[in-house]
Enzyme design. Sequence first.
Site, mmCIF file in Angstrom:
data_model
loop_
_atom_site.group_PDB
_atom_site.id
_atom_site.type_symbol
_atom_site.label_atom_id
_atom_site.label_comp_id
_atom_site.label_asym_id
_atom_site.label_seq_id
_atom_site.Cartn_x
_atom_site.Cartn_y
_atom_site.Cartn_z
ATOM 1 N N SER A 57 0.547 4.039 2.928
ATOM 2 C CA SER A 57 0.978 2.747 2.402
ATOM 3 C C SER A 57 1.226 2.771 0.903
ATOM 4 O O SER A 57 2.060 2.012 0.395
ATOM 5 C CB SER A 57 -0.055 1.669 2.738
ATOM 6 O OG SER A 57 -1.336 2.006 2.224
ATOM 7 N N GLY A 112 -0.982 3.202 6.843
ATOM 8 C CA GLY A 112 -2.063 3.591 7.746
ATOM 9 C C GLY A 112 -2.038 5.034 8.181
ATOM 10 O O GLY A 112 -2.923 5.478 8.939
ATOM 11 N N ASN A 149 -6.288 7.712 4.080
ATOM 12 C CA ASN A 149 -6.740 7.081 5.317
ATOM 13 C C ASN A 149 -7.702 7.971 6.090
ATOM 14 O O ASN A 149 -8.557 7.456 6.829
ATOM 15 C CB ASN A 149 -5.532 6.693 6.176
ATOM 16 C CG ASN A 149 -4.797 5.500 5.597
ATOM 17 O OD1 ASN A 149 -5.389 4.462 5.318
ATOM 18 N ND2 ASN A 149 -3.504 5.654 5.383
ATOM 19 N N ASP A 172 -5.887 -7.325 -2.402
ATOM 20 C CA ASP A 172 -6.763 -6.574 -1.500
ATOM 21 C C ASP A 172 -7.628 -5.559 -2.227
ATOM 22 O O ASP A 172 -8.560 -4.991 -1.652
ATOM 23 C CB ASP A 172 -5.958 -5.894 -0.393
ATOM 24 C CG ASP A 172 -4.956 -4.861 -0.904
ATOM 25 O OD1 ASP A 172 -4.979 -4.527 -2.104
ATOM 26 O OD2 ASP A 172 -4.137 -4.386 -0.090
ATOM 27 N N HIS A 200 -4.341 -1.671 -3.010
ATOM 28 C CA HIS A 200 -2.970 -1.274 -3.325
ATOM 29 C C HIS A 200 -2.561 -1.779 -4.708
ATOM 30 O O HIS A 200 -2.871 -2.919 -5.068
ATOM 31 C CB HIS A 200 -2.004 -1.818 -2.272
ATOM 32 C CG HIS A 200 -2.278 -1.308 -0.889
ATOM 33 N ND1 HIS A 200 -3.100 -1.970 -0.010
ATOM 34 C CD2 HIS A 200 -1.849 -0.193 -0.251
ATOM 35 C CE1 HIS A 200 -3.165 -1.284 1.122
ATOM 36 N NE2 HIS A 200 -2.415 -0.202 1.004
#
Length: 212
Positions: A31, A68, A96, A184, A187
Amino acid sequence: MMSKKTLAVLLTLSASPVAADQVVVVALGDSLTQGYGLQQADGLVPQLEAWLINAGVDVKMINAGVSGDTTAGGFARVAWTLTDDVDFLMVALGGNDLLRGLPVAEMRANLQGIIEYAASKSVPVSLVEMRAPLNYGVDYKTAFDTTYSSLASEFGTGLIPPFFDGLIEGEATPNTIAPFMQADGIHPNADGVAKIVAHIGPVLLEQIEALR
């Protein structure tokens, strides 16, 4: 699996000057590469391409980021990602795997598979380093953190410093990093991406120029 001698020969051949003036770079990642939560122009790949062009490189960057994605996912799709026109592969995977606490040995094997496949296509590789927190213990962190430099040393790939190092000036605290992150906290926002690009751009530029 090909021998290290064969791989070394392929990597040497891949370092020869490219025939075309334009350099095609694939960014294989998750991502952070894809540009999660951002307008397309604000993502890592468009900003990095613009930075390189401004630095005088005729470059086309292809965004092969999948939100992801793990190193296993990257390995699974590298064969159809590296088309015949690709000159260089930047690999930004492992985040991830870390979030899921996957075994470092599996991550290393997947990254090695990507490197070896790229070598079979005569495409040089640069790995974006990543670092683990201490959540999983010292042993996990040590194994994770050293995976990238170990692979680079063994297979002769390039290394690019961790993305988030570009957001750290002096002592890193939540307050100093927060202005460059999305809500979040995972990011980067557009300004954060710009700082990351300014940090890794010169390293990638040097590696691309070595092809010419």
